[in-house]
Design a protein around this motif. Structure first.
Motif, PDB file in Angstrom:
ATOM      1  N   ASN A   1      16.961   2.852  46.069  1.00  0.00           N
ATOM      2  CA  ASN A   1      17.821   3.828  46.728  1.00  0.00           C
ATOM      3  C   ASN A   1      17.010   5.014  47.231  1.00  0.00           C
ATOM      4  O   ASN A   1      16.302   5.663  46.477  1.00  0.00           O
ATOM      5  N   ASN A   2      17.108   5.270  48.517  1.00  0.00           N
ATOM      6  CA  ASN A   2      16.411   6.420  49.072  1.00  0.00           C
ATOM      7  C   ASN A   2      17.305   7.646  48.937  1.00  0.00           C
ATOM      8  O   ASN A   2      18.426   7.620  49.394  1.00  0.00           O
ATOM      9  N   PRO A   3      16.815   8.713  48.341  1.00  0.00           N
ATOM     10  CA  PRO A   3      17.644   9.918  48.324  1.00  0.00           C
ATOM     11  C   PRO A   3      17.776  10.461  49.746  1.00  0.00           C
ATOM     12  O   PRO A   3      16.891  10.260  50.571  1.00  0.00           O
ATOM     13  N   LEU A   4      18.871  11.109  50.019  1.00  0.00           N
ATOM     14  CA  LEU A   4      19.110  11.633  51.355  1.00  0.00           C
ATOM     15  C   LEU A   4      18.252  12.878  51.594  1.00  0.00           C
ATOM     16  O   LEU A   4      18.177  13.767  50.756  1.00  0.00           O
TER      17      LEU A   4
ATOM     18  N   LEU B   1      16.871   7.333  59.655  1.00  0.00           N
ATOM     19  CA  LEU B   1      18.202   7.244  59.040  1.00  0.00           C
ATOM     20  C   LEU B   1      19.177   6.598  60.013  1.00  0.00           C
ATOM     21  O   LEU B   1      19.285   7.017  61.172  1.00  0.00           O
TER      22      LEU B   1
ATOM     23  N   VAL C   1      31.745   0.072  56.122  1.00  0.00           N
ATOM     24  CA  VAL C   1      31.142  -0.028  54.797  1.00  0.00           C
ATOM     25  C   VAL C   1      29.848  -0.833  54.819  1.00  0.00           C
ATOM     26  O   VAL C   1      29.094  -0.842  53.850  1.00  0.00           O
ATOM     27  N   GLU C   2      29.590  -1.549  55.910  1.00  0.00           N
ATOM     28  CA  GLU C   2      28.332  -2.287  56.006  1.00  0.00           C
ATOM     29  C   GLU C   2      27.820  -2.215  57.438  1.00  0.00           C
ATOM     30  O   GLU C   2      28.598  -2.028  58.367  1.00  0.00           O
ATOM     31  N   ALA C   3      26.508  -2.378  57.595  1.00  0.00           N
ATOM     32  CA  ALA C   3      25.934  -2.392  58.933  1.00  0.00           C
ATOM     33  C   ALA C   3      26.198  -3.753  59.577  1.00  0.00           C
ATOM     34  O   ALA C   3      26.672  -4.680  58.928  1.00  0.00           O
TER      35      ALA C   3
ATOM     36  N   VAL D   1      19.713  -6.749  59.459  1.00  0.00           N
ATOM     37  CA  VAL D   1      19.938  -5.865  58.306  1.00  0.00           C
ATOM     38  C   VAL D   1      18.830  -6.104  57.280  1.00  0.00           C
ATOM     39  O   VAL D   1      18.222  -5.157  56.752  1.00  0.00           O
TER      40      VAL D   1
ATOM     41  N   LEU E   1      16.135  -3.370  55.938  1.00  0.00           N
ATOM     42  CA  LEU E   1      16.013  -3.012  54.525  1.00  0.00           C
ATOM     43  C   LEU E   1      14.580  -3.240  54.043  1.00  0.00           C
ATOM     44  O   LEU E   1      14.044  -2.436  53.272  1.00  0.00           O
TER      45      LEU E   1
ATOM     46  N   THR F   1      16.580   3.909  55.766  1.00  0.00           N
ATOM     47  CA  THR F   1      17.725   4.414  55.008  1.00  0.00           C
ATOM     48  C   THR F   1      19.016   4.182  55.794  1.00  0.00           C
ATOM     49  O   THR F   1      19.081   4.506  56.974  1.00  0.00           O
ATOM     50  N   MET F   2      20.012   3.596  55.114  1.00  0.00           N
ATOM     51  CA  MET F   2      21.299   3.375  55.773  1.00  0.00           C
ATOM     52  C   MET F   2      22.380   4.133  55.042  1.00  0.00           C
ATOM     53  O   MET F   2      22.598   3.936  53.859  1.00  0.00           O
ATOM     54  N   LEU F   3      23.028   5.000  55.771  1.00  0.00           N
ATOM     55  CA  LEU F   3      24.135   5.763  55.219  1.00  0.00           C
ATOM     56  C   LEU F   3      25.412   5.154  55.788  1.00  0.00           C
ATOM     57  O   LEU F   3      25.760   5.392  56.942  1.00  0.00           O
ATOM     58  N   THR F   4      26.068   4.307  54.980  1.00  0.00           N
ATOM     59  CA  THR F   4      27.268   3.632  55.484  1.00  0.00           C
ATOM     60  C   THR F   4      28.515   4.401  55.052  1.00  0.00           C
ATOM     61  O   THR F   4      28.429   5.370  54.301  1.00  0.00           O
TER      62      THR F   4
ATOM     63  N   LEU G   1      33.451  -8.836  48.864  1.00  0.00           N
ATOM     64  CA  LEU G   1      33.691  -7.622  49.633  1.00  0.00           C
ATOM     65  C   LEU G   1      34.840  -7.829  50.620  1.00  0.00           C
ATOM     66  O   LEU G   1      35.618  -6.930  50.899  1.00  0.00           O
ATOM     67  N   TRP G   2      34.921  -9.043  51.195  1.00  0.00           N
ATOM     68  CA  TRP G   2      36.013  -9.424  52.088  1.00  0.00           C
ATOM     69  C   TRP G   2      36.679 -10.678  51.518  1.00  0.00           C
ATOM     70  O   TRP G   2      36.014 -11.452  50.818  1.00  0.00           O
TER      71      TRP G   2
ATOM     72  N   GLY H   1      27.030  -3.742  48.550  1.00  0.00           N
ATOM     73  CA  GLY H   1      26.777  -4.634  49.670  1.00  0.00           C
ATOM     74  C   GLY H   1      25.339  -4.543  50.096  1.00  0.00           C
ATOM     75  O   GLY H   1      24.475  -5.297  49.673  1.00  0.00           O
ATOM     76  N   GLN H   2      25.037  -3.568  50.930  1.00  0.00           N
ATOM     77  CA  GLN H   2      23.677  -3.383  51.385  1.00  0.00           C
ATOM     78  C   GLN H   2      23.108  -2.188  50.640  1.00  0.00           C
ATOM     79  O   GLN H   2      23.838  -1.415  50.052  1.00  0.00           O
ATOM     80  N   GLU H   3      21.792  -2.068  50.680  1.00  0.00           N
ATOM     81  CA  GLU H   3      21.163  -0.882  50.105  1.00  0.00           C
ATOM     82  C   GLU H   3      21.610   0.313  50.933  1.00  0.00           C
ATOM     83  O   GLU H   3      21.269   0.424  52.103  1.00  0.00           O
ATOM     84  N   THR H   4      22.393   1.152  50.346  1.00  0.00           N
ATOM     85  CA  THR H   4      22.825   2.330  51.094  1.00  0.00           C
ATOM     86  C   THR H   4      22.616   3.545  50.217  1.00  0.00           C
ATOM     87  O   THR H   4      22.218   3.426  49.079  1.00  0.00           O
ATOM     88  N   ILE H   5      22.889   4.689  50.782  1.00  0.00           N
ATOM     89  CA  ILE H   5      22.816   5.871  49.925  1.00  0.00           C
ATOM     90  C   ILE H   5      24.137   6.606  50.014  1.00  0.00           C
ATOM     91  O   ILE H   5      24.928   6.334  50.886  1.00  0.00           O
TER      92      ILE H   5
END
Ligand SMILES: Cc1cc2nc3c(=O)[nH]c(=O)nc-3n(C[C@H](O)[C@H](O)[C@H](O)COP(=O)(O)OP(=O)(O)OC[C@H]3O[C@@H](n4cnc5c(N)ncnc54)[C@H](O)[C@@H]3O)c2cc1C
Ligand code: SF4
Lengths: 419, 130
Positions: A2-5, A36, A42-44, A75, A79, A84-87, B63-64, B126-130
């Motif tokens: 996890n990358n911190p923001l 970023l 909720v997902e890319a 995706v 990764l 970093t992905m902020l969903t 998730l779905w 789901g995916q690696e997110t922050i």
């Protein structure tokens, strides 16, 4: 991991569809450290997550993939590059100083500072309101793409007896999808005298399932108070006006609109970017930079693409140029304006530079057989057939523009002279 | 018995109108194509048309609620509905991996059905997110 923001990024990308993902990879390739992606879902993966049919990736991966497979490859690559992905996070504003304001499911309201921003918000579908279809406002009237998301991701059918207005590829693909799910697809109506979809889709989505395609016809009235129960269909004349004297009624419980896409440019107009009315997207130079320095655009937000492979190609470049700017690498500005001439509906970018290979995307206005596409006196290419529904991609080697001293070039498509 | 069958080639935007002359169920002549691809298409489409099928399968705990799937290869066109019907009755459990075989030999076609995305469990991330 996890990358911190962080508070500051080299490149901030708005939208995590194929455009945003490729832009991130391009930025990494060009050496950007902190990248970023901000995605409201909720997902890319963008619209590809709901496009479960195959037909993606033939150019880019040299194999035929479904939408979700294509998205997942990107995706996974993003990764693995530690992007970093902020969903679940919505970009609500971008300031001219490149402060990006975000509403995030997990972090609440936050601001990040970017050195460069890439706009990759995609497009949305035109709705009933766009063509002002008369009638009641009952349930059961929606866009084909929304129905696609309901069926393919949530497993919910929009109805049982379906009519579709518009014969673009999304409408055709949904006709097949709903027929496979056991719905009755009454008919597809198209206001033009020809289908706007690929022949492959007309054959495999309609003909295979005996779904009629009614050309030169439109929905003239939507009946039903709580739920659609009937449509009035009217043939149209050469001006595409419905002739109500020849109309007929059709029973159905659902009407899907598949009448075109519009780039999603609320953020761009708020930023007062110069827009191109022909594409609905921002004007960009040959590095895909908009009229505001540091802001780039790619994918469907720039112009509506029909194949995602081109989106990926274009967005990789946008990401590279964005990173170059963020890292302070300067390049000469464009010195040649690209102008639209005969039978050109739109072209991107809007200017060219002779210092490197140039990529041009364009669409024609009218279908044309045996024609020649020319760019000033610098470039010519013959085509057997060009149609508006198919975007054309050209690459110009640097030599083509070498020692061109004019400040503009006209691009046009003309019939081939018969000898 | 002689009959004429019309088709449109799907090979490229030219969309050439193809005409097949059929005598006693055999192709006697194909006209209308502008390149070889058109002739091959007409022959294949008349003798043994095949299609790729993509649909979804119910999935619990993900998730779905659906996971998209496709046939690993094209299947004979006349088996398409049987394949989709068999998949409608089928249910899987998350997590699912992209490429995972969901069902072997669907509807007796000898072709497998594979997942076209990974579907993590609804509780996992789901995916690696922050
Ligand atoms: C219904 C449909 C069917 C298609 N079928 C095909 C096909 O069969 N074959 C083919 O090659 N191509 C197809 N395409 C085209 C192809 O999918 C698109 O060209 C491609 O997905 C465009 O990528 P994009 O990243 O520009 O846009 P999108 O995929 O739309 O991604 C944009 C992303 O940005 C996010 N976003 C937007 N605004 C914000 C914001 N303010 N803040 C945060 N996030 C935001 C959105 O949630 C979305 O995830 C289809 C397109 C559609 C719409
Ligand atoms: S026959 Fe050849 S030219 Fe004609 S549509 Fe088919 S592939 Fe295109």
């Amino acid at each position: 991991m996890n990358n911190p923001l962080k508070k500051q990024y080299d490149v901030v990308i708005v939208g995590g569809g194929p455009a945003g993902l490729a832009a991130a990879l391009g930025a990494r390739k060009s050496g950007a450290e902190n990248i970023l992606i901000i995605e409201r879902e909720v997902e890319a993966g963008g619209i590809l997550n709901q496009c479960i049919h195959s037909g993606f990736g033939l150019h880019y991966f040299k194999e035929e993939l479904t939408g979700p497979e294509y998205a997942e490859r990107f995706v996974a690559h993003a990764l693995s590059e530690n992007i970093t992905m902020l969903t679940d996070s919505y970009v609500i504003d971008i300031s001219p100083a490149l402060q990006v304001a975000v509403l995030s499911g997990r972090h609440g309201y936050l601001n990040v500072q970017a050195r460069a921003v890439v706009l990759a918000m995609g497009c949305r579908e035109r709705t009933r309101g766009a063509i002002r279809t008369p009638g009641f406002r009952p349930a059961g009237v929606m866009t084909a793409g929304l129905a696609q998301k309901m069926v393919n991701m949530k497993g919910v059918l929009p109805g049982r007896k379906i009519a579709i207005l518009g014969s673009g590829d999304i409408g055709l693909i949904m006709a097949r999808r709903l027929a496979l799910e056991g719905c009755e697809v009454v008919s597809v109506y198209e206001i033009f005298p020809y289908s706007n979809g690929l022949t492959r889709n007309v054959v495999q989505c309609l003909d295979d399932f005996d779904i009629p395609l009614q050309l030169s016809a439109t929905v003239a009235f939507i009946h039903g108070r709580d739920r659609v129960n009937r449509l009035t269909i009217a043939p149209v004349d050469a001006q595409r006006l419905p002739d109500l004297n020849k109309s007929w009624d059709v029973d159905c419980d659902t009407l899907l609109f598949s009448i075109g896409l519009i780039p999603e440019n609320e953020l761009s107009t708020k930023l007062r970017l110069h827009m191109d009315p022909a594409t609905g997207g921002p004007q960009v130079n040959s590095t895909l930079e908009t009229s505001l320095p540091g802001v780039f655009a790619c994918g469907n937000v720039l112009h509506v693409h029909d194949i995602v492979d081109f989106v990926s190609e274009e967005s990789l470049r946008a990401g590279q140029f964005a990173a170059d700017l963020a890292l302070g690498r300067r390049r000469p500005g464009d010195n040649i304006a690209l102008q639209k001439g005969a039978n050109i509906a739109s072209c991107v970018p809007h200017s060219l530079s002779p210092d490197r290979e140039q990529v041009i995307y364009l669409r024609v206005k009218q279908p044309m057989k045996n024609c020649i596409l020319s760019i000033g006196d610098r470039y010519q290419k013959k085509f057997r057939m060009l149609i508006p529904a198919e975007m054309i991609r050209l690459t110009l080697a640097p030599e083509v523009l070498d020692r061109y001293f004019g400040d503009n070039l006209k691009i046009e498509v003309r019939p081939q002279e018969v000898e | 018995m002689k009959e004429i069958k019309n088709m449109t080639c799907i090979g490229c935007p030219m969309s050439c109108p193809l005409q097949l002359t059929i005598v006693d169920g055999e192709i006697e002549e194909i006209t209308g194509y502008s390149c070889k691809k058109g002739e091959e298409y007409a022959r294949q489409e008349y003798t043994a048309p095949r299609r790729m099928v993509s649909t979804t399968v119910a999935c619990s705990g993900g998730l779905w609620p659906r996971v998209p799937v496709k046939t690993a290869e094209s299947i004979p066109k006349e088996t398409v509905l049987a394949v989709v019907r068999e998949l409608h009755r089928y249910k899987v459990k998350a997590p699912v991996q992209v490429g995972q075989i969901i069902l072997e030999n669907v509807a007796g076609t000898g072709v497998a059905v594979v997942a076209t995305r990974s579907l993590p469990g609804s509780k996992s991330e789901g995916q690696e997110t922050i």
